[in-house]
Design an enzyme around this catalytic site. Structure first.
Site, PDB file in Angstrom:
ATOM      1  N   LYS A 104     -32.461 -33.052  -3.541  1.00 18.05           N
ATOM      2  CA  LYS A 104     -33.777 -33.684  -3.547  1.00 18.05           C
ATOM      3  C   LYS A 104     -34.504 -33.530  -2.215  1.00 18.05           C
ATOM      4  O   LYS A 104     -35.726 -33.423  -2.163  1.00 18.05           O
ATOM      5  CB  LYS A 104     -33.640 -35.162  -3.918  1.00 18.05           C
ATOM      6  N   GLU A 143     -37.606 -42.911   0.599  1.00 13.94           N
ATOM      7  CA  GLU A 143     -38.940 -42.716   0.041  1.00 13.94           C
ATOM      8  C   GLU A 143     -39.743 -44.005   0.129  1.00 13.94           C
ATOM      9  O   GLU A 143     -39.193 -45.101  -0.041  1.00 13.94           O
ATOM     10  CB  GLU A 143     -38.862 -42.340  -1.450  1.00 13.94           C
ATOM     11  N   GLU A 190     -39.062 -35.493  -8.376  1.00 11.84           N
ATOM     12  CA  GLU A 190     -37.939 -34.566  -8.504  1.00 11.84           C
ATOM     13  C   GLU A 190     -38.168 -33.659  -9.694  1.00 11.84           C
ATOM     14  O   GLU A 190     -39.068 -33.895 -10.514  1.00 11.84           O
ATOM     15  CB  GLU A 190     -36.623 -35.336  -8.679  1.00 11.84           C
ATOM     16  N   ASN A 245     -36.003 -31.999 -12.921  1.00 15.76           N
ATOM     17  CA  ASN A 245     -34.778 -31.934 -13.718  1.00 15.76           C
ATOM     18  C   ASN A 245     -34.691 -30.541 -14.321  1.00 15.76           C
ATOM     19  O   ASN A 245     -35.527 -30.160 -15.150  1.00 15.76           O
ATOM     20  CB  ASN A 245     -34.786 -33.003 -14.810  1.00 15.76           C
ATOM     21  N   ARG A 291     -33.217 -28.906 -16.602  1.00  9.70           N
ATOM     22  CA  ARG A 291     -32.503 -28.933 -17.879  1.00  9.70           C
ATOM     23  C   ARG A 291     -33.420 -29.524 -18.936  1.00  9.70           C
ATOM     24  O   ARG A 291     -34.546 -29.919 -18.653  1.00  9.70           O
ATOM     25  CB  ARG A 291     -31.252 -29.814 -17.753  1.00  9.70           C
TER      26      ARG A 291
END
Length: 660
Positions: free
Chosen positions: A121, A205, A292, A294, A296
């Site tokens: 990340k 963050e 972020e 993903n 997939r």
């Protein structure tokens, strides 16, 4: 130009509903499917539906589904030419993706390099900044010394989030309100991240308290095409885990929606991405920030399928074969609204404790799509994620989609396994949800719901039926008058009511309305508003029963049986702590001889990918620790013993999930 290479034999390196989902699409396309299974999944649905199945090993995922050597060896022995990892497990494992390529197996997903780039990340945020994608202010540097992280936290400001650099799915994440909470939160995140991902690096963050979680579905092929297929709102969350998702994201101006979609495609192009992926943003007003990617297929992909009319698994397989994307950006059309609810085996009223056990009865509602990996007679294993199914509704409008989902959840009949269906139904009817007033930190209501009023006459009918063929016949404890009335004292929970029912066999009159009903050996059926409700009834202790109504478990008895209902994990009369679920002890927070006070954390257990604190429910002195870190514990096993364990009436330890 990539040459077209058809997939003939597909190995599905996953389990549960996603494995079933992949197998169904592959078989429709004429692809031979190969399933994998652990000892716990020998008779699972994905095994039953595949063309062939291979045994992996013991139940723990590390010894079966996460064992890359075993998976690759079976792929070779089964003559597979492609592997679909689903989501979770090996789906974002760059080493596994590279190993597949090294053995000539097509990995249904992006390259190992792309997974590695976005799986970190911290590095991903640096890449996104370079690509011009808006990124949340924070710290994602390489210096991971606690003093450095504490200093950077003070620069970012509070509240903030500590997140595992390799994390996902809400694991390895804590919200910190002030500096004196930072060290404990950091230790918890590092411990959970190391256990879940084998990497304890973190990033910091800025925390946005009223943000929405909006994500964009992207797809790219090997021919240089990349598009986005709309967006999804996933703001209904608990502990950063999604509960209900919908598409498209409501109340977003067309220009902002287009800007997010184009930023998502830019993010994918920045790493030469191929396949299905999701770019997750935090949306605050008209500003959006990259969270972020993903790399997939997402759990919530069915809502995108609902509004696009596309099969995203079929798209994945086509891309892996070297085919172009089925649509251009201009050809993507969104129709209506889709909403998905995640049905989990968990006890909401006990603090969302994960549940496991057999499913004796299961009747899915009509009118919605059901993605599941279980059927009646199966069981939810303590070794894996406790998801039972996903229910997906589609409507011409958002209101229609939510109404259809609510109707389906109300008609759901599943047990005796406890589940979150009643909470999902409640959320579908919450004014804040229906008006899109919620956000990622909107407090999901968990206080016990009122007992459905219809539970009282149903409980009365059932109790009367236990004493004769018809509740309208004379029976001990019930009085039958000349007006065909039935009077009984019924106890539900802590409340007792004396009820008088009027009716005859097969027809009940209650509060001025007539309800046709049927009595069966293990359930009641009642016709209400033109729809038959199936209400299972199961025996409990001390002559009591449990009624399943509108997704709720309602214990009841005649008033002669003063039945006291306890959560399964409680043990009145014991003083100490017992395991409320199967799990792994990951931290001991006390030692023998130590004095503890009510509410103090005693230890931390990991169950179904989440950490749970076990707390003392009374003051006392620890006599003995009956477990150790790294030990796998069975439900009900003793964990901690207090010195005065023989004292009558002592309360057990309580368990709660660590909150972010």
């Amino acid at each position: 130009m990539t040459q077209y290479q058809p997939i003939k034999r597909l190995l599905v390196a996953n389990r549960g509903e996603i494995a079933v989902r992949i197998i169904q699409t592959a078989r429709r396309l004429g692809i031979h499917t190969i399933a994998l299974y652990s000892d716990a999944d020998a008779s699972a649905m994905h095994v039953r539906q595949a063309d062939e199945a291979w045994h992996l090993g013991p139940a723990p995922a590390r010894e079966s589904y996460l064992d890359t050597d075993k998976v690759l060896r079976i792929a070779q022995q089964a003559n597979a030419d492609a592997i679909h990892p689903g989501y979770g497990f090996l789906s974002e494992n760059s080493d596994f993706a590279n190993a597949c390529a090294g053995q000539g197996l097509r990995f249904i997903g992006p390259s190992g390099a792309a997974i590695l780039a976005m799986g970190d990340k911290s590095g991903a945020k640096t890449l996104m900044e370079a690509a011009g994608v808006p990124v949340l202010p924070g710290y994602h540097g390489a210096d991971q010394r606690p003093d450095t992280l504490r200093h950077q936290a003070s620069l970012v400001g509070f509240p903030l989030l500590i997140k595992a650099a390799s994390g996902g799915g809400g694991k390895g994440m804590r919200r910190v309100e002030q500096i004196d909470e930072f060290d404990a939160a950091l230790a918890a995140v590092k411990r959970e991240a190391l256990a879940a991902f084998g990497d304890d690096r973190v990033l910091l963050e800025r925390y946005l308290p009223r943000a929405r979680h909006v994500e964009v579905q992207i797809f790219a092929d090997t021919l240089g095409h990349a598009i986005y297929l709309g967006d999804r709102d996933c703001s209904l969350q608990r502990r950063h885990q999604k509960v209900i998702e919908e598409a498209p994201a409501p109340n977003i101006a067309p220009a902002l929606r287009r800007a997010m979609g184009e930023a998502a495609v830019a993010a994918a192009r920045a790493i030469d991405y191929v396949g299905a992926g999701t770019i997750e943003f935090l949306l605050c007003g008209d500003e959006f920030f990259f969270m972020e990617m993903n790399t997939r297929l997402q759990v919530e992909h069915p809502v995108t399928e609902a509004v696009t009319g596309q099969d995203l698994v079929a798209w994945q397989l086509a891309v892996a074969e070297g085919q172009p994307l089925p649509l251009t950006q201009e050809e993507v059309v969104l129709r209506g609204h889709g909403v998905e609810a995640r049905l989990y085996a968990e006890d909401v009223e006990a603090g969302f404790l994960p549940a496991s056990g057999p499913i004796h009865w299961l009747h899915w509602p009509q009118g919605v799509r059901i993605d599941t990996g279980v059927s009646a007679g199966d069981a939810v294993s303590p070794y894996y994620d406790p998801m039972i199914a996903k229910l997906i509704a589609h409507g011409q409008s958002r209101a229609e989609a939510f109404a259809r989902l609510a109707d389906a959840l109300a008609a759901l009949s599943l047990g005796p396994l406890v589940h979150n269906g009643p909470l999902l139904l409640r959320l579908c009817q919450e004014p804040d949800v229906l008006t899109m007033a919620h956000h990622t930190q909107w407090p999901i209501p968990t206080e016990p719901l009122a007992i459905p009023d219809l539970a009282w006459p149903l409980a009365t009918l059932w109790l009367a039926s236990r004493t004769g063929p018809s509740p309208w016949q004379q029976a001990p404890g019930f009085r039958l008058g000349p007006d065909l009335s039935l009077t009984a004292a019924v106890r539900i929970g802590e409340e007792t009511r004396v009820l008088t029912l009027i009716g005859r066999t097969g027809l009940l009159t209650w509060q001025g309305q007539e309800y046709p009903y049927e009595l069966h050996a293990d359930h009641l059926r009642l016709l209400r508003s033109g729809r038959w409700l199936r209400c299972p009834v199961t025996p409990a202790a001390d002559g009591a029963w449990v009624l399943q109504l509108e997704g709720r478990r309602i214990p009841f008895a005649t008033d002669d049986h003063r039945h006291q209902h306890h959560d399964d994990h409680q043990a009145p009369g014991s003083q100490g702590a017992s395991a409320p679920m199967h799990g792994l002890v990951v931290a001991l927070l006390v030692e023998a001889g130590q004095s503890v006070s009510r509410g103090q954390p005693l230890l931390v257990m990991e169950a179904m990918k989440m950490e749970h604190q076990v707390r003392a429910e009374q003051d006392g002195v620890i006599a003995e620790l009956l477990c150790q870190v790294g030990q796998q514990i069975s439900q009900g096993a003793s964990l901690v013993r207090f010195q005065d364990a023989a004292r009558e009436g002592a309360e057990p330890a309580s368990t709660e999930q660590e909150s972010a």
